[in-house]
Design a protein around this motif. Structure first.
Motif, PDB file in Angstrom:
ATOM      1  N   TRP A 339       0.798  -1.190  -0.047  1.00  0.00           N
ATOM      2  CA  TRP A 339       0.162  -0.040  -0.064  1.00  0.00           C
ATOM      3  C   TRP A 339       0.766   1.409  -0.010  1.00  0.00           C
ATOM      4  CZ3 TRP A 339      -1.043   3.559   4.060  1.00  0.00           C
ATOM      5  CH2 TRP A 339      -2.014   4.670   3.915  1.00  0.00           C
ATOM      6  N   LEU A 340       2.014   1.004   0.788  1.00  0.00           N
ATOM      7  CA  LEU A 340       2.731   2.377   0.749  1.00  0.00           C
ATOM      8  C   LEU A 340       3.445   2.697  -0.764  1.00  0.00           C
ATOM      9  CD1 LEU A 340       4.637   1.962   4.347  1.00  0.00           C
ATOM     10  CD2 LEU A 340       2.741   3.547   3.825  1.00  0.00           C
ATOM     11  N   THR A 345       4.159   7.641  -0.875  1.00  0.00           N
ATOM     12  CA  THR A 345       4.801   6.711   0.052  1.00  0.00           C
ATOM     13  C   THR A 345       5.201   7.659   1.010  1.00  0.00           C
ATOM     14  OG1 THR A 345       5.775   5.283  -1.537  1.00  0.00           O
ATOM     15  CG2 THR A 345       6.865   5.242   0.306  1.00  0.00           C
ATOM     16  N   PHE A 346       5.803   8.724   0.933  1.00  0.00           N
ATOM     17  CA  PHE A 346       6.176   9.331   2.317  1.00  0.00           C
ATOM     18  C   PHE A 346       4.850   9.850   3.143  1.00  0.00           C
ATOM     19  CE2 PHE A 346       9.601  11.192  -0.889  1.00  0.00           C
ATOM     20  CZ  PHE A 346      10.349   9.971  -0.534  1.00  0.00           C
ATOM     21  N   GLU A 347       4.004  10.448   2.641  1.00  0.00           N
ATOM     22  CA  GLU A 347       2.764  10.749   3.005  1.00  0.00           C
ATOM     23  C   GLU A 347       2.011   9.721   3.689  1.00  0.00           C
ATOM     24  OE1 GLU A 347      -0.865  13.976   2.789  1.00  0.00           O
ATOM     25  OE2 GLU A 347      -0.405  12.803   1.108  1.00  0.00           O
ATOM     26  N   ARG A 348       2.005   8.476   3.030  1.00  0.00           N
ATOM     27  CA  ARG A 348       1.206   7.510   3.683  1.00  0.00           C
ATOM     28  C   ARG A 348       2.014   6.872   4.867  1.00  0.00           C
ATOM     29  NH1 ARG A 348      -1.390   3.612  -1.251  1.00  0.00           N
ATOM     30  NH2 ARG A 348      -2.836   5.318  -2.089  1.00  0.00           N
ATOM     31  N   ALA A 349       3.303   6.957   4.806  1.00  0.00           N
ATOM     32  CA  ALA A 349       4.031   6.033   6.012  1.00  0.00           C
ATOM     33  C   ALA A 349       3.748   7.055   7.250  1.00  0.00           C
ATOM     34  CB  ALA A 349       5.527   6.364   5.522  1.00  0.00           C
ATOM     35  N   HIS A 350       3.700   8.445   6.842  1.00  0.00           N
ATOM     36  CA  HIS A 350       3.236   9.401   8.102  1.00  0.00           C
ATOM     37  C   HIS A 350       2.041   9.070   8.590  1.00  0.00           C
ATOM     38  CE1 HIS A 350       4.604  13.473   9.635  1.00  0.00           C
ATOM     39  NE2 HIS A 350       3.977  12.848  10.537  1.00  0.00           N
ATOM     40  N   ILE A 351       1.054   8.840   7.698  1.00  0.00           N
ATOM     41  CA  ILE A 351      -0.504   8.887   7.980  1.00  0.00           C
ATOM     42  C   ILE A 351      -0.563   7.513   8.594  1.00  0.00           C
ATOM     43  CG2 ILE A 351      -2.785   8.161   7.132  1.00  0.00           C
ATOM     44  CD1 ILE A 351      -1.977  10.140   4.773  1.00  0.00           C
ATOM     45  N   ARG A 352       0.019   6.468   8.419  1.00  0.00           N
ATOM     46  CA  ARG A 352      -0.082   5.072   9.056  1.00  0.00           C
ATOM     47  C   ARG A 352       0.463   5.088  10.343  1.00  0.00           C
ATOM     48  NH1 ARG A 352       3.591   0.232   9.218  1.00  0.00           N
ATOM     49  NH2 ARG A 352       2.217  -1.222  10.628  1.00  0.00           N
ATOM     50  N   TRP A 353       1.526   5.866  10.687  1.00  0.00           N
ATOM     51  CA  TRP A 353       1.995   5.802  12.138  1.00  0.00           C
ATOM     52  C   TRP A 353       1.148   6.849  12.851  1.00  0.00           C
ATOM     53  CZ3 TRP A 353       3.938   2.442  14.648  1.00  0.00           C
ATOM     54  CH2 TRP A 353       4.691   1.282  13.838  1.00  0.00           C
ATOM     55  N   MET A 354       0.666   7.997  12.123  1.00  0.00           N
ATOM     56  CA  MET A 354      -0.136   8.912  12.970  1.00  0.00           C
ATOM     57  C   MET A 354      -1.651   8.184  13.441  1.00  0.00           C
ATOM     58  SD  MET A 354      -0.677  12.981  11.962  1.00  0.00           S
ATOM     59  CE  MET A 354      -2.112  12.647  11.264  1.00  0.00           C
ATOM     60  N   ILE A 355      -1.828   7.300  12.517  1.00  0.00           N
ATOM     61  CA  ILE A 355      -3.053   6.651  13.110  1.00  0.00           C
ATOM     62  C   ILE A 355      -2.855   5.415  14.176  1.00  0.00           C
ATOM     63  CG2 ILE A 355      -4.698   4.786  12.101  1.00  0.00           C
ATOM     64  CD1 ILE A 355      -4.867   6.322   9.446  1.00  0.00           C
ATOM     65  N   ALA A 356      -1.649   4.875  13.867  1.00  0.00           N
ATOM     66  CA  ALA A 356      -1.373   3.926  14.949  1.00  0.00           C
ATOM     67  C   ALA A 356      -1.060   4.451  16.275  1.00  0.00           C
ATOM     68  CB  ALA A 356      -0.078   3.288  14.486  1.00  0.00           C
TER      69      ALA A 356
END
Length: 404
Positions: A339-340, A345-356
């Motif tokens: 998915w990343l 990729t950069f923003e998705r990685a950031h979004i993923r960890w903000m959610i987590a």
């Protein structure tokens, strides 16, 4: 201390079409997780046995620890942009080293005084950890060989799990015979070592094309709802193993050495399974059945955590869970990487960890509330949490349903 499996693992990385930087990051992961797992069991034990904190207070302490991520997470992108990926990952080592070497000096028998003294260091730790988490996901997307992604992820997990086997046993003995402060000193050394591995090597920099405001907007507008569900399922039970499970073991065993031995032995069994799961992904791809059946097995296995207080039975249950979790974790990580990689990729990685990280906050707040309300029959508090956590694991299946 048998290090043959670790040395063998890192040697084999050179034959998996994985570049030199991946080996460096694997070494970093080993040492940083060695430091973390050395002390992660010792901290709640010290709070409960030495400082006399109640269980709900221990959970509230970790709640403040976790809330710090909410404040710093949106703003770490600019730091990664300027520092680079590997050096950003190494920031975690610096922040963790400062945090853990300072923590024993700040913790007092007065709970609220301790929270006030440690608060600034919560922010430091949250910032360095957030930078590292996001950088790590971005790094994997750019460096994992696509044909070998499952095996590569498996070897990275083996590097981490090797530390999980060694560290609890070592940490238990250090805490018992030298004290919590010396455990923090050893953790400090391992964190520094992990940082040196990456700080002393050349780095690569990428421009992160988004602002904190855009990040917050896209988190709620662009991120698939399945990501929220999958991360909640993953995070909720992970938070149980991080906070509730050590407290549970303290009540059952009452001895830090026994706790460390149980956790280390049960973790070791998962390493062998992890390698074969990775090979299966490379040959057959990711099967949705891995999520479905793995989640069902996890639900059944972990139900018994809260109702069994026999040490041998708990060791068996923990071992079964860790073995079963590898049939889910490696495919889950591979699907996240897919998915990343698709775009942004950069923003998705950031979004993923903000959610987590915010899901962790929700989970820890729930634990604190349960233990605050249930004070008489404490077994019921553990049963409620383990049952809900087991059911939440079913949500991890949604990771295979991400859509653009």
């Amino acid at each position: 201390m048998n290090t043959k499996a670790i040395n063998s693992g890192f040697h084999r990385l050179f034959h998996l079409h994985v570049d030199k930087e991946m080996v460096e990051v694997s070494l970093y992961q080993f040492f940083v997780n060695l430091g973390r797992n050395l002390i992660v069991l010792a901290l709640p034990f010290y709070m409960y046995k030495t400082l006399g904190y109640e269980i709900w207070q221990i959970c509230v302490f970790f709640l403040f620890w976790q809330v710090a991520f909410t404040f710093v997470m949106p703003f770490v992108g600019c730091f990664i942009d300027k520092v680079g990926l590997k050096h950003s990952m190494a920031t975690r080592s610096v922040g963790a080293a400062i945090f853990w070497v300072t923590l024993p000096l700040l913790l007092q028998e007065n709970f609220w005084l301790s929270v006030g003294l440690v608060a600034p260091f919560f922010l430091l730790r949250a910032f360095s950890r957030s930078v590292s988490e996001i950088s790590y996901d971005i790094f994997l997307v750019h460096h994992i060989n696509r044909e070998m992604k499952g095996k590569t992820l498996a070897w990275l997990q083996i590097a981490i799990m090797s530390s999980v086997v060694l560290a609890p046993v070592l940490g238990g003995f250090i805490t018992r015979y030298l004290g919590f402060q010396w455990t923090s000193y050893f953790a400090f050394l391992f964190f520094l070592t992990s940082g040196i591995v990456l700080m002393m090597t050349p780095d690569e920099k990428f421009h992160l094309p988004y602002s904190p405001k855009k990040l917050l907007i896209d988190t709620f507008k662009e991120a698939p709802k399945e990501l929220f569900m999958a991360e909640f399922g993953r995070v909720f039970f992970d938070a149980i193993l991080w906070i509730v499970w050590p407290i549970f073991l303290i009540l059952v065993f009452k001895d830090i050495v026994s706790i460390g031995n149980i956790v280390g032995i049960s973790s070791g069994l998962a390493i062998i399974v992890m390698f074969f799961v990775g090979r299966g992904i490379d040959k057959k791809g990711i099967s949705k059945k891995s999520f479905r059946f793995g989640a069902y097995r996890s639900m059944c296995i972990n139900f018994f955590r809260g109702v069994m207080w026999d040490p041998i039975a708990l060791a068996v249950v923990d071992a079964l869970h860790k073995i079963n979790s590898q049939t889910m974790q490696v495919p889950y990580d591979a699907e996240i990487q897919k998915w990343l990689r698709e775009k942004d990729t950069f923003e998705r990685a950031h979004i993923r960890w903000m959610i987590a990280e915010n899901m962790y906050t929700v989970a820890v707040a729930f634990f604190a509330a349960i233990f605050f309300m249930v004070t008489e029959e404490i077994k019921w508090a553990f049963i409620i949490i383990f049952v809900i956590g087991s059911l939440a694991m079913l949500l991890t299946q949604t990771v295979a349903k991400f859509e653009d």
